[in-house]
Design a protein around this motif. Structure first.
Motif: not given
Length: 531
Positions: A220-233, A331-342
Motif C-alpha cells: 500500500n505504501n508503494l502504491l501511495k508513492y506511485r501516485k504522489e510521484l505521478k509515475m506510470t506503470d 500501460d507503458f504510455r507516458m503522457a507526462d514526465y514523472p515528478d522525480l527529484g531534479r
C-alpha cells in the motif's frame, strides 16, 4: 414525575440498544474481516498448490523490431536553398529624444528712478545666461549585426521530491529513488530467495511464504508513492523492483518478490524460469519491441526488467492460470514526465539560418534520463505524447519563438527544420546504444547523437507548440520522417490522411525544406502514424 420516569426508561432502552448495536457492529466487522482473511488464505492456498504443480514449457518468440530495415548510416545533404534572414531579435534602438533648449528668461524691467535723490541707483540685474545647446555627438560607426537570442528563464533546481512519509510498519527501509526519498517498512518474512537449480515447487513455496507475511502495508505504501510521484506503470515496476532488491535474499528473490507485489496490487503478471534464473513477464496495452515474449490464450506476455532488456529468453517454464483478481495489463504510455527529484543540467545547441547563428540553451533532468534508460520500446506516436515537461520545454520554446516571429508558417517550419537537422549530430541507435532505442524528447536533448525518429519526435513537438499546426509521422522502410498540415497549399511532396493534406517535413534530411523527401525513399509510400 410520570414524564421524567418515562424519559428515563426511553433513555435507558436507547442506551442499551446503542451498546448492543455497537457490539453487534464490531462482531459483524470482525466476522467480515475473518471471512475476508479466510478468502485470501484459501485463494493463496489454492494458487500455491497450483504453482507447485502446473508449470508448462513454452518457447519464447523473437523480439519484434521497431524498424524493419537498416537505417541509413549517413544522412544525405540537400543543396542549400536561399534562406531569408529572420527578423532581428535585438530590441530596436529607441529614437534619440529631441532636446529643446529652454527659452531665456526675460530681463526684468529696471525699476523707476527713486524719488529720493539721496539714495544710490539700484544695482543692475543681469539676465540669467541661456543654457548651452547640447553638443551633438557623432553617430558611432555601424557594427556588424549579431543575432541575440533571449536567454532562457533560469530553471530553479528544487530539492529532491520528498513525498509525505507513510505510516511505517515493520522493519524501516529508506533509499533514494531517482532523487526522491522513499521510506517504507516491511515484514522480515519477505527476505526470501530462490537458489538454482529452479523448479516449480520452489517458486510455489516462495509464493506461500510471501503470502503468509504481513505484505500489505509495504504494498500500500508503494502504491501511495506511485501516485504522489505521478509515475506510470513502468515507474511502478521500477519502484517495486528497487524495493524488492533491498529486501530479497538474492537476485531471483528480487524478481519473485516484484512478481508477488505486482500480482497482489492487481496487475496480471507471470513469472517464468529456466534452470538458473526467473523472469517477470507482463501483458501490455500497447505493442512492445526489442524484448522476448510468449503467447498464452492469444495474449502476449513480454519479458520486462528494470535492469535491461531481455531479448533472447529461449525456452522457459511458466503457468497458465492468473492469480485471482489480478487482471490489469501494464500501460507503458507516458503522457507526462514523472515528478522525480531534479538534477538539472543544460545543453548548448546552435544552428545557422539566413547567415545568422543562434545559440540555444536547453535544460534536462539527469534523473529523468536514467529513469527512461530501459523504458520498454513502443510505438513512435507514444513518445510524441510525452513531449517535454513545462520546466524544460518553456526555455526552449521561449528562445525559438522570437526567431520565427513575423514569419509565414512555411518559413517558420523551415527554420525549425534547420534547427533540428543541424543542432544535433546524427548516429543510428546501433552505433550509439548497440540496440534500437527510440528517444523521448528530453533524451534527444541529452544524448550526443540522435537519429530519424528521435528528431521527428522533437520536431513535431516544436511545430505543435510554436505554430499550433497538426503533424503526423511518416514511416518508411528503415526511416521515419514527419509531415505538417499547413493552412494553405504549399509546394512539395505530400500525403493525404483523413481528408487532410500533409506536406513532407524531414528533420533528418540535412538542409531539406518543406516538401522534400529523402531521395532513397522518394518512390516509397509511407505509412502515416497519427498521435
Amino acid at each position: 414525575m410520570r414524564f421524567g420516569r418515562t424519559a428515563l426508561i426511553i433513555l435507558t432502552v436507547f442506551s442499551t440498544f446503542s451498546v448492543i448495536n455497537a457490539e453487534t457492529f464490531e462482531e459483524y466487522m470482525k466476522s467480515q474481516m475473518d471471512e475476508f482473511q479466510q478468502f485470501k488464505d484459501e485463494r493463496d492456498k489454492e494458487f500455491t498448490a497450483f504453482l507447485k504443480e502446473m508449470w508448462i514449457r513454452v518457447e519464447t518468440e523473437e523480439p519484434i523490431k521497431q524498424i524493419d530495415e537498416p537505417k541509413p548510416i549517413k544522412m544525405p545533404v540537400a543543396p542549400p536553398h536561399v534562406e531569408k534572414a529572420p527578423v532581428p531579435v535585438v530590441k530596436p534602438t529607441p529614437p534619440k529624444p529631441i532636446v529643446v533648449p529652454e527659452p531665456a528668461k526675460p530681463t526684468p524691467p529696471a525699476p523707476p528712478a527713486p524719488v529720493v535723490p539721496a539714495k544710490p541707483e539700484p544695482p543692475v540685474v543681469k539676465p540669467e545666461p541661456k543654457p548651452d545647446a547640447p553638443i551633438a555627438k557623432p553617430e558611432p560607426a555601424p557594427q556588424p549585426y549579431v543575432a541575440v537570442v533571449p536567454q532562457p528563464v533560469p530553471v530553479p533546481v528544487p530539492a529532491p521530491v520528498v513525498a509525505a512519509p507513510p505510516a511505517i510498519k515493520g522493519r524501516p527501509l529508506e533509499f533514494v529513488f531517482f532523487g526522491s526519498a522513499i521510506k517504507v517498512g516491511y515484514d522480515t518474512k519477505l527476505q526470501l530467495g530462490a537458489e538454482a537449480p529452479l523448479n516449480g515447487k520452489k517458486l510455489g513455496e516462495f509464493w506461500e511464504k510471501a503470502a503468509l507475511s504481513d505484505y500489505e502495508p509495504l504494498m500500500n505504501n508503494l502504491l501511495k508513492y506511485r501516485k504522489e510521484l505521478k509515475m506510470t506503470d513502468w515507474g511502478f515496476i521500477l519502484l517495486v523492483s528497487e524495493t524488492a532488491g533491498k529486501i530479497a535474499a538474492d537476485r531471483n528473490g528480487k524478481v519473485l518478490l516484484t512478481w508477488f507485489i505486482l500480482s497482489k496490487a492487481g496487475y496480471e503478471t507471470r513469472t517464468a524460469y529456466d534452470k538458473d534464473s526467473v523472469y517477470l513477464l507482463v501483458p501490455a496495452s500497447t505493442k512492445l519491441y526489442g524484448v522476448s515474449f510468449f503467447t498464452l490464450d492469444d495474449k502476449r506476455y513480454y519479458a520486462v526488467s528494470a535492469d535491461g532488456f531481455i531479448n533472447n529468453l529461449g525456452s522457459v517454464y511458466t503457468y497458465e492460470k492468473s492469480y485471482p483478481k489480478a487482471d490489469r495489463s501494464m500501460d507503458f504510455r507516458m503522457a507526462d514526465y514523472p515528478d522525480l527529484g531534479r538534477k538539472v543540467s543544460e545543453r548548448d545547441l546552435s544552428f545557422s539560418y539566413g547567415g545568422q547563428t543562434f545559440n540555444i540553451k536547453v535544460p534536462y533532468n539527469m534523473n529523468d534520463i536514467i529513469y527512461l534508460k530501459y523504458h520498454p520500446q513502443t510505438d513512435v506516436n507514444l513518445y510524441a505524447e510525452a513531449g517535454l515537461p513545462d520546466w524544460a520545454g518553456k526555455p526552449l520554446l521561449t528562445q525559438l519563438a522570437p526567431i520565427i516571429k513575423g514569419k509565414t508558417d512555411e518559413e517558420a517550419v523551415n527554420i525549425l527544420l534547420k534547427f533540428v537537422q543541424t543542432a544535433f549530430k546524427y548516429a543510428t541507435d546501433d552505433q550509439q546504444f548497440g540496440r534500437e532505442k527510440f528517444l523521448f524528447a528530453m533524451e534527444t536533448i541529452y544524448y550526443p547523437y540522435s537519429d530519424c525518429e528521435d528528431r521527428s519526435i522533437l520536431f513535431t513537438y516544436l511545430v505543435k507548440n510554436l505554430l499550433n499546426l497538426d503533424a503526423v509521422f511518416l514511416d518508411y522502410p528503415g526511416h521515419i520522417a514527419a509531415a505538417v498540415a499547413f493552412k494553405t497549399n504549399v509546394k512539395g511532396d505530400s500525403v493525404t490522411f483523413e481528408g487532410k493534406r500533409y506536406t513532407v517535413t524531414d528533420p533528418t534530411y540535412i538542409n531539406a525544406t518543406i516538401g522534400m523527401t529523402m531521395p532513397q525513399f522518394a518512390k516509397n509510400v509511407p505509412k502515416v502514424v497519427k498521435f
